[in-house]
Design a protein around this motif. Structure first.
Motif, mmCIF file in Angstrom:
data_model
loop_
_atom_site.group_PDB
_atom_site.id
_atom_site.type_symbol
_atom_site.label_atom_id
_atom_site.label_comp_id
_atom_site.label_asym_id
_atom_site.label_seq_id
_atom_site.Cartn_x
_atom_site.Cartn_y
_atom_site.Cartn_z
ATOM 1 N N GLU A 100 -16.124 7.809 -38.112
ATOM 2 C CA GLU A 100 -15.932 7.502 -36.697
ATOM 3 C C GLU A 100 -17.192 6.934 -36.043
ATOM 4 O O GLU A 100 -17.224 6.688 -34.842
ATOM 5 C CB GLU A 100 -15.468 8.751 -35.935
ATOM 6 N N GLN A 101 -18.251 6.726 -36.834
ATOM 7 C CA GLN A 101 -19.469 6.079 -36.333
ATOM 8 C C GLN A 101 -19.731 4.742 -37.038
ATOM 9 O O GLN A 101 -20.800 4.166 -36.914
ATOM 10 C CB GLN A 101 -20.678 7.002 -36.526
ATOM 11 N N MET A 102 -18.704 4.257 -37.744
ATOM 12 C CA MET A 102 -18.891 3.079 -38.587
ATOM 13 C C MET A 102 -19.183 1.803 -37.800
ATOM 14 O O MET A 102 -19.746 0.840 -38.341
ATOM 15 C CB MET A 102 -17.657 2.881 -39.473
ATOM 16 N N ASN A 103 -18.841 1.768 -36.515
ATOM 17 C CA ASN A 103 -19.101 0.555 -35.725
ATOM 18 C C ASN A 103 -20.576 0.183 -35.706
ATOM 19 O O ASN A 103 -20.933 -0.986 -35.518
ATOM 20 C CB ASN A 103 -18.597 0.741 -34.289
ATOM 21 N N ARG A 104 -21.440 1.168 -35.890
ATOM 22 C CA ARG A 104 -22.879 0.876 -35.836
ATOM 23 C C ARG A 104 -23.331 -0.071 -36.948
ATOM 24 O O ARG A 104 -24.286 -0.832 -36.767
ATOM 25 C CB ARG A 104 -23.672 2.186 -35.922
ATOM 26 N N VAL A 105 -22.681 -0.014 -38.111
ATOM 27 C CA VAL A 105 -23.159 -0.863 -39.213
ATOM 28 C C VAL A 105 -22.984 -2.343 -38.892
ATOM 29 O O VAL A 105 -23.726 -3.192 -39.395
ATOM 30 C CB VAL A 105 -22.464 -0.521 -40.553
ATOM 31 N N TRP A 106 -21.984 -2.661 -38.053
ATOM 32 C CA TRP A 106 -21.780 -4.069 -37.684
ATOM 33 C C TRP A 106 -22.779 -4.498 -36.621
ATOM 34 O O TRP A 106 -23.280 -5.626 -36.659
ATOM 35 C CB TRP A 106 -20.347 -4.266 -37.179
ATOM 36 N N SER A 107 -23.064 -3.617 -35.672
ATOM 37 C CA SER A 107 -23.990 -3.982 -34.604
ATOM 38 C C SER A 107 -25.440 -4.015 -35.081
ATOM 39 O O SER A 107 -26.316 -4.519 -34.375
ATOM 40 C CB SER A 107 -23.863 -2.999 -33.434
ATOM 41 N N GLU A 108 -25.713 -3.491 -36.287
ATOM 42 C CA GLU A 108 -27.063 -3.524 -36.845
ATOM 43 C C GLU A 108 -27.203 -4.548 -37.975
ATOM 44 O O GLU A 108 -28.280 -4.701 -38.542
ATOM 45 C CB GLU A 108 -27.435 -2.126 -37.372
ATOM 46 N N HIS A 109 -26.119 -5.228 -38.302
ATOM 47 C CA HIS A 109 -26.126 -6.197 -39.391
ATOM 48 C C HIS A 109 -26.670 -7.541 -38.904
ATOM 49 O O HIS A 109 -26.384 -7.974 -37.787
ATOM 50 C CB HIS A 109 -24.691 -6.370 -39.931
ATOM 51 N N TRP A 110 -27.443 -8.210 -39.740
ATOM 52 C CA TRP A 110 -28.138 -9.430 -39.317
ATOM 53 C C TRP A 110 -27.197 -10.512 -38.799
ATOM 54 O O TRP A 110 -27.544 -11.277 -37.884
ATOM 55 C CB TRP A 110 -28.952 -9.997 -40.481
ATOM 56 N N PHE A 111 -25.983 -10.604 -39.339
ATOM 57 C CA PHE A 111 -25.042 -11.646 -38.925
ATOM 58 C C PHE A 111 -24.009 -11.115 -37.931
ATOM 59 O O PHE A 111 -23.778 -11.721 -36.879
ATOM 60 C CB PHE A 111 -24.327 -12.223 -40.144
ATOM 61 N N TRP A 112 -23.382 -9.973 -38.246
ATOM 62 C CA TRP A 112 -22.256 -9.510 -37.441
ATOM 63 C C TRP A 112 -22.675 -9.084 -36.040
ATOM 64 O O TRP A 112 -21.850 -9.088 -35.117
ATOM 65 C CB TRP A 112 -21.519 -8.376 -38.165
ATOM 66 N N LYS A 113 -23.946 -8.706 -35.854
ATOM 67 C CA LYS A 113 -24.360 -8.318 -34.505
ATOM 68 C C LYS A 113 -24.295 -9.497 -33.534
ATOM 69 O O LYS A 113 -24.172 -9.303 -32.325
ATOM 70 C CB LYS A 113 -25.759 -7.704 -34.520
ATOM 71 N N ARG A 114 -24.325 -10.710 -34.073
ATOM 72 C CA ARG A 114 -24.166 -11.880 -33.211
ATOM 73 C C ARG A 114 -22.723 -12.005 -32.723
ATOM 74 O O ARG A 114 -22.467 -12.632 -31.692
ATOM 75 C CB ARG A 114 -24.550 -13.146 -33.978
ATOM 76 N N ILE A 115 -21.817 -11.423 -33.479
ATOM 77 C CA ILE A 115 -20.394 -11.492 -33.133
ATOM 78 C C ILE A 115 -19.999 -10.338 -32.217
ATOM 79 O O ILE A 115 -19.353 -10.532 -31.194
ATOM 80 C CB ILE A 115 -19.526 -11.456 -34.406
ATOM 81 N N VAL A 116 -20.384 -9.120 -32.591
ATOM 82 C CA VAL A 116 -19.925 -7.944 -31.854
ATOM 83 C C VAL A 116 -20.926 -7.464 -30.817
ATOM 84 O O VAL A 116 -20.606 -6.623 -29.975
ATOM 85 C CB VAL A 116 -19.597 -6.791 -32.819
ATOM 86 N N GLY A 117 -22.165 -7.971 -30.842
ATOM 87 C CA GLY A 117 -23.194 -7.529 -29.921
ATOM 88 C C GLY A 117 -23.838 -6.245 -30.387
ATOM 89 O O GLY A 117 -23.402 -5.607 -31.344
ATOM 90 N N GLU A 118 -24.909 -5.863 -29.733
ATOM 91 C CA GLU A 118 -25.608 -4.627 -30.071
ATOM 92 C C GLU A 118 -24.749 -3.426 -29.681
ATOM 93 O O GLU A 118 -23.883 -3.513 -28.814
ATOM 94 C CB GLU A 118 -26.966 -4.564 -29.357
ATOM 95 N N VAL A 119 -24.993 -2.298 -30.316
ATOM 96 C CA VAL A 119 -24.246 -1.080 -30.007
ATOM 97 C C VAL A 119 -24.483 -0.698 -28.540
ATOM 98 O O VAL A 119 -25.567 -0.890 -27.983
ATOM 99 C CB VAL A 119 -24.680 0.077 -30.932
ATOM 100 N N ASN A 120 -23.415 -0.185 -27.898
ATOM 101 C CA ASN A 120 -23.505 0.165 -26.481
ATOM 102 C C ASN A 120 -24.570 1.231 -26.242
ATOM 103 O O ASN A 120 -24.715 2.174 -26.998
ATOM 104 C CB ASN A 120 -22.144 0.694 -25.992
#
Length: 507
Positions: free
Chosen positions: A479-499
């Motif tokens: 349930e904390q997996m969203n953080r891996v996308w917001s910290e990833h070099w490419f995907w953070k450009r898509i989803v933005g930084e973690v709230n």
């Protein structure tokens, strides 16, 4: 640039341990993989009595026409329709399973899958004509669709984060056990006099189906599903305490309640999953099962006896070779993957397995190009060498794309799109299994040895995809997996930084 790296040390860990209650529940649920593997390993399509009864055109072509190419003997659209009917049914069923799994729980979908397995097994084993045979396969496909959609989710939700990889790979280990069981039964039933051994091969799939169906009745529901379908959070808390083996579960319960609150705002999950914030998960839901199929493994598993007969083996020798290659090798290396996946991580195994599969396929294709013509066989020495590299190839798949192709998708979706995302993953998987089953014999006939180069090229593509675009997910609470996308070099450009308002404590 830290390509594909997720900073997991900053993600909070929950209290709890791997309990005997979780182990037993996950073992029962994972038996659904035995059925799926059994179906993949069924080789009745290569038994001569089976071909003679249902596919006489193939039987005649294989035995009477000595001038036909080794690569083209089994090229029949009706035969491939029989094989692939299960997978198109599984594709459709997996999409319906999304709603059932979300509304009624993971346990309900597993039970539906088990019942469909039982009825389909009975029809297939008792088939009197092709229509009855294919109808049985369709029911089996419905069972596979429901089971493959719900079981990986069940395992990932029940397991503690630091054991989630090993627990989920239990499903793929059961798939490998199913493949081995099918090959052993095929080898024995092929020798039965009277030509009815194929009925045993098809009907014996009722055994794992019975285990799954009876076991599903007694399975506990996951805490995640209880939260999602029950306003009484106390019931979910009690189950969470039992699952984790500790009374101190408030932090994990709070995350579940928070995830459920977000889930309740989603009315149309198939529409919502295309929103920008879910793009990383959607890409993985499509790309990972697609890549898993274009490794070429199902071509080897479906028709391993056909491949061995292509290089000059007899019927019995072909089935025995299938036992050794797709069975024993698969189990051993999947078990190794279970032991190391939560230590080495998902990305490392993807890369190691990819290199291993690529080199094996290039060597196999080269040997077949040099030694196997359109007619005749191949020397025992070169045939043995091909078998060795097929074994290395299967081993590479068994500790990488085999288990991880189920594990990674089941752990990356937030609760609000989890059932939908897993349905897409399973549907895409079945779609490309279906395409592969429909086109395999034609591709083998036209591509010949080049088919191994074709799949080798795809292995290069998928390995690059993992290296650049897949973050590491080991030990991250689901349930904390969203953080891996917001910290990833490419995907953070898509989803933005973690709230900023998401508070996660370091372990």
């Amino acid at each position: 640039m830290a390509v594909g790296l997720a900073i997991t040390s900053e993600v909070g860990q929950y209290n709890g341990k791997m309990t005997s209650f979780v182990v037993l529940s996950c073992i029962i649920a994972a038996t659904g993989g035995v059925f799926f593997g059994y179906d993949l390993g069924i080789s009745a399509i290569s038994m001569e009595p089976f071909l003679k009864k249902f596919f006489p055109e193939v039987y005649t072509k294989k035995n009477a026409d000595t001038k036909i190419s080794n690569y083209c003997k089994f090229d029949s659209q009706l035969l491939t329709s029989f094989t692939s009917s299960l997978y198109i049914a599984g594709l459709v069923a997996s999409l319906f399973a999304s709603s059932v799994t979300k509304a009624f729980g993971r346990k309900s979908s597993i039970l539906v899958g088990g019942i469909s397995f039982l009825v389909g097994s009975a029809l297939a084993g008792a088939a009197l004509n092709v229509s009855m045979l294919i109808f049985g396969r369709i029911l089996l496909g419905i069972g596979v669709g429901f089971a493959n959609q719900s079981i990986p989710l069940y395992l990932s939700e029940m397991a503690p984060p630091n054991h989630r990889g090993a627990t989920n790979i239990g499903f793929d280990l059961c798939v490998r056990i199913g493949v081995l069981s099918a090959n052993l039964i095929n080898f024995g039933s092929e020798k039965i006099k009277g030509g009815w051994g194929w009925r045993i091969s098809l009907a014996m799939s009722a055994v794992p189906a019975s285990i799954l169906t009876l076991g599903a009745v007694f399975l506990p529901e996951t805490p995640n599903s209880l939260i999602q379908n029950n306003e009484d959070h106390e019931k979910a808390k009690l189950m969470l305490q039992r699952v984790r083996g500790t009374n101190d579960v408030q932090e994990e319960l709070d995350d579940l309640i928070k995830a459920n609150a977000i889930s309740k705002t989603i009315k149309h999950p198939f529409k919502n999953i295309i929103q920008r914030k879910y793009w990383p998960q959607l890409v993985m839901a499509i790309a990972i099962p697609f890549f898993q199929q274009v490794t070429g493994i199902n071509f080897v598993t479906f028709y391993a006896p056909v491949l061995f007969r292509t290089i000059g083996f007899g019927e019995s020798a072909s089935l025995l070779s299938s036992i050794l290659i797709t069975g024993v090798s698969g189990i051993v290396f999947t078990f190794i993957s279970m032991l190391i996946v939560d230590k080495l991580g998902r990305r490392a195994l993807f890369m190691i397995g990819g290199i291993q599969m690529f080199l094996s396929q290039i060597i196999i294709g080269g040997l077949m190009a040099a030694q196997l013509g359109d007619q005749g066989g191949i020397s025992k020495g070169y045939a043995s060498l091909i078998i060795i590299f097929i074994c290395i190839y299967v081993a590479g798949f068994a500790w990488s794309w085999g288990p991880l192709g189920w594990l990674v998708p089941s752990e990356i979706y937030p609760l609000e799109i989890r059932s939908t995302g897993e349905s897409i993953t399973v549907a895409v998987s079945f779609f490309f299994i279906f395409i592969g089953a429909q086109t395999f014999f034609t591709m083998l006939c036209h591509y010949k040895y080049r088919i191994f180069f074709f799949f080798g090229g795809w292995v290069v593509v998928m390995s690059l995809f993992v290296y650049f675009l897949l973050p590491e997910t080991k030990n991250v609470p689901i349930e904390q997996m969203n953080r891996v996308w917001s910290e990833h070099w490419f995907w953070k450009r898509i989803v933005g930084e973690v709230n900023d308002d998401i508070k996660v404590e370091a372990p």
